[in-house]
Design an enzyme around this catalytic site. Sequence first.
Site: not given
Lengths: 246, 79
Positions: B36-37
């Site tokens: 994920d980010s």
Amino acid sequence: MFRLDGKTALVTGASGGIGSAIARTLHAQGARVVLSGTREAVIRELAEELGEGAFYAAANLSEPSEAEALITKAEDVAGAPLDILVNNAGLTRDMLAIRMKDEDWNQVLNVDLAAPFRLCRAALKGMLRRRAGRIVNIASVIGTTGNAGQANYAAAKAGMVGMSKSLAQEAGPRGVTVNVVAPGFIVTPMTDVLADAQKEKLLSSIPLARLGQPDDVASAVLYLASDEARWVTGATLHVNGGMVMA
Amino acid sequence: MSEIADKVKKIVVEHLGVEESKVTPEASFIDDLGADSLDTVELVMAFEEAFNVEIPEDAAEKITTVKDAIDYIEKQKAA
């Protein structure tokens, strides 16, 4: 319940009334506590009084580099990674807005909002990696209600709530919680200066009919710092005797 | 394979908890390796630490695959 054995906590502003109560409470629950403050003699004395498991690390949080370095410094003196960060340090420069200088505005925003951000950022690096951590930011009822003469302080404390909610969203997936405790009027040297008439007026607006004690705030911090608060994040816990129900 | 490439792979495997065989040069951190980010930010920070380089935000944004990371770090190290 609410034991902190084996945990390491950093409390900023630990030389003040609320900060020292928070430090005592966390320490009494078994945490190693690092006291931070600008008045080194005061935090050293408190650390000595608390004895084993209490440490101190002086820092002037108006200096960005000192704020930035404090997390590492605290971990060094405690000899353990930081599990709990309590951003309690703060100051006021009260003045009606039309008379308020940029300097008064900037100083309050710097120490009461930017410094907590810097400490959160530095602490989060390790906490995210370890997939665990607790951040408790101490705001104020003034951040919710505003207060004549405190535009700078109110802005910083309201900002702290928005910042904490954002950090809570970023850090949540890694098991790190970020919450706020917003005290109302607490008996400390900071509020002792109020005139009796002002205090009377205040009391009439508090359903629980007394000013708060530093321990009332410390108990709320303890809850949010504990494992038991594991499903609470981005929240603001108002500790104000019912004066404001937000 | 270069020493840098080896080390990058190892960091990716460690941070994302993926099988080493999946960490091909073309593998995208987000699309192929499940990052994920926040993972990508942590990865960049891990690269910075491991290779003692600074990766500014605009460069970090462009590092989306394993090869991107290797190329960037090799270029920094060569400079």
